[in-house]
Scaffold this active site. Structure first.
Site, PDB file in Angstrom:
ATOM      1  N   HIS A  10      71.222  18.758  31.957  1.00 38.28           N
ATOM      2  CA  HIS A  10      70.081  19.255  31.191  1.00 38.28           C
ATOM      3  C   HIS A  10      70.558  20.267  30.155  1.00 38.28           C
ATOM      4  O   HIS A  10      71.637  20.825  30.277  1.00 38.28           O
ATOM      5  CB  HIS A  10      69.099  20.013  32.110  1.00 38.28           C
ATOM      6  CG  HIS A  10      68.543  19.216  33.227  1.00 38.28           C
ATOM      7  ND1 HIS A  10      67.318  18.605  33.164  1.00 38.28           N
ATOM      8  CD2 HIS A  10      69.037  18.946  34.467  1.00 38.28           C
ATOM      9  CE1 HIS A  10      67.071  17.992  34.309  1.00 38.28           C
ATOM     10  NE2 HIS A  10      68.101  18.184  35.117  1.00 38.28           N
ATOM     11  N   TYR A  39      67.384  24.307  38.712  1.00 37.72           N
ATOM     12  CA  TYR A  39      68.740  23.764  38.588  1.00 37.72           C
ATOM     13  C   TYR A  39      69.660  24.332  39.661  1.00 37.72           C
ATOM     14  O   TYR A  39      69.402  25.382  40.220  1.00 37.72           O
ATOM     15  CB  TYR A  39      69.327  24.110  37.210  1.00 37.72           C
ATOM     16  CG  TYR A  39      68.443  23.735  36.063  1.00 37.72           C
ATOM     17  CD1 TYR A  39      68.136  22.404  35.776  1.00 37.72           C
ATOM     18  CD2 TYR A  39      67.886  24.723  35.254  1.00 37.72           C
ATOM     19  CE1 TYR A  39      67.317  22.070  34.721  1.00 37.72           C
ATOM     20  CE2 TYR A  39      67.063  24.393  34.189  1.00 37.72           C
ATOM     21  CZ  TYR A  39      66.775  23.069  33.926  1.00 37.72           C
ATOM     22  OH  TYR A  39      65.959  22.738  32.884  1.00 37.72           O
ATOM     23  N   HIS A 115      69.181  14.053  31.531  1.00 38.23           N
ATOM     24  CA  HIS A 115      67.773  14.017  31.929  1.00 38.23           C
ATOM     25  C   HIS A 115      67.039  12.917  31.176  1.00 38.23           C
ATOM     26  O   HIS A 115      66.243  12.178  31.742  1.00 38.23           O
ATOM     27  CB  HIS A 115      67.138  15.385  31.679  1.00 38.23           C
ATOM     28  CG  HIS A 115      65.773  15.532  32.261  1.00 38.23           C
ATOM     29  ND1 HIS A 115      64.936  16.544  31.904  1.00 38.23           N
ATOM     30  CD2 HIS A 115      65.088  14.800  33.180  1.00 38.23           C
ATOM     31  CE1 HIS A 115      63.792  16.428  32.570  1.00 38.23           C
ATOM     32  NE2 HIS A 115      63.868  15.380  33.349  1.00 38.23           N
ATOM     33  N   LYS A 135      62.108  13.037  26.923  1.00 36.51           N
ATOM     34  CA  LYS A 135      62.719  14.257  26.376  1.00 36.51           C
ATOM     35  C   LYS A 135      64.006  13.869  25.677  1.00 36.51           C
ATOM     36  O   LYS A 135      64.586  12.835  25.965  1.00 36.51           O
ATOM     37  CB  LYS A 135      63.076  15.237  27.485  1.00 36.51           C
ATOM     38  CG  LYS A 135      61.960  15.686  28.344  1.00 36.51           C
ATOM     39  CD  LYS A 135      62.481  16.639  29.396  1.00 36.51           C
ATOM     40  CE  LYS A 135      61.304  17.345  30.006  1.00 36.51           C
ATOM     41  NZ  LYS A 135      61.523  18.681  30.352  1.00 36.51           N
ATOM     42  N   CYS A 137      66.537  16.003  26.012  1.00 35.17           N
ATOM     43  CA  CYS A 137      67.461  16.738  26.874  1.00 35.17           C
ATOM     44  C   CYS A 137      68.447  15.787  27.549  1.00 35.17           C
ATOM     45  O   CYS A 137      68.010  14.817  28.149  1.00 35.17           O
ATOM     46  CB  CYS A 137      66.628  17.497  27.905  1.00 35.17           C
ATOM     47  SG  CYS A 137      67.539  18.265  29.224  1.00 35.17           S
TER      48      CYS A 137
END
Length: 148
Positions: A10, A39, A115, A135, A137
C-alpha cells in the site's frame, strides 16, 4: 501463527512534500473505526521500517483478504500536486524489497500484490485493468517488480 499467503503493498496517499508518521496513520485508522493501525509495517521516506500490527494479528488493510495477508505501507503515493505518482525514495525502495524478501522467506509461497491488484476483474480477463481499479494504491506496478 496464522496462515499467510499474501503480502499486500500500500501507499499512504500522502503528498511528496508532506510527512505522515505511523502514529498519524494510527489516529486516522482509529477515526475510521479500526482498533488500531491496519497495516503490519510502515516504511518512511528515510527507509526506516516501523512495525505496526503484530504479524499474528489480522490486519485491516484489504477488505476480503485480511485474514491471510500482511499489509505493508510506504509513506507517499502522491506528487506535490496531489496526483497519484510513484514517490518512493531510493531508501524506501531498498527497505521495501528487503522487507518483502524477508517476509517471503518467513511465508514461502506467498504472492506479493498491490492493493489495486485486489480490485474486481469486471471483464474476467484475468487482469485488473486500470479502469477496473478501485484505488491506484500503491501507484507502481507491484506485479512487475522482482521480489526474490
Amino acid at each position: 501463527m496464522r496462515e499467510i499467503n499474501l503480502i499486500v503493498i500500500h501507499c499512504s496517499a500522502t503528498r511528496a512534500d508532506r510527512d505522515i508518521t505511523a502514529q498519524d496513520i494510527n489516529a486516522a485508522h482509529k477515526v475510521m473505526g479500526f482498533s488500531s493501525w491496519g497495516y503490519h509495517y510502515y516504511i518512511r521516506k528515510s527507509g526506516r521500517v516501523e512495525p505496526m500490527r503484530p504479524l499474528d494479528e489480522v490486519g485491516a488493510h484489504a477488505r476480503g483478504y485480511n485474514a491471510k495477508s500482511i499489509g505493508v505501507c510506504y509513506e507517499g503515493g502522491l506528487d506535490t500536486n496531489g496526483k497519484p505518482a510513484d514517490t518512493r525514495t531510493l531508501p524506501q525502495q531498498i527497505a521495501l524489497h528487503a522487507l518483502v524478501s524477508k517476509l517471503l522467506k518467513q511465508f514461502p509461497g506467498s504472492r506479493v500484490v498491490g492493493h489495486r491488484d485486489l480490485s474486481p476483474d469486471k471483464n474476467y480477463n484475468g487482469i485488473i485493468d486500470p479502469w477496473e481499479r478501485v484505488k491506484e494504491c500503491p501507484v507502481f506496478d507491484v506485479l512487475k517488480e522482482c521480489w526474490e
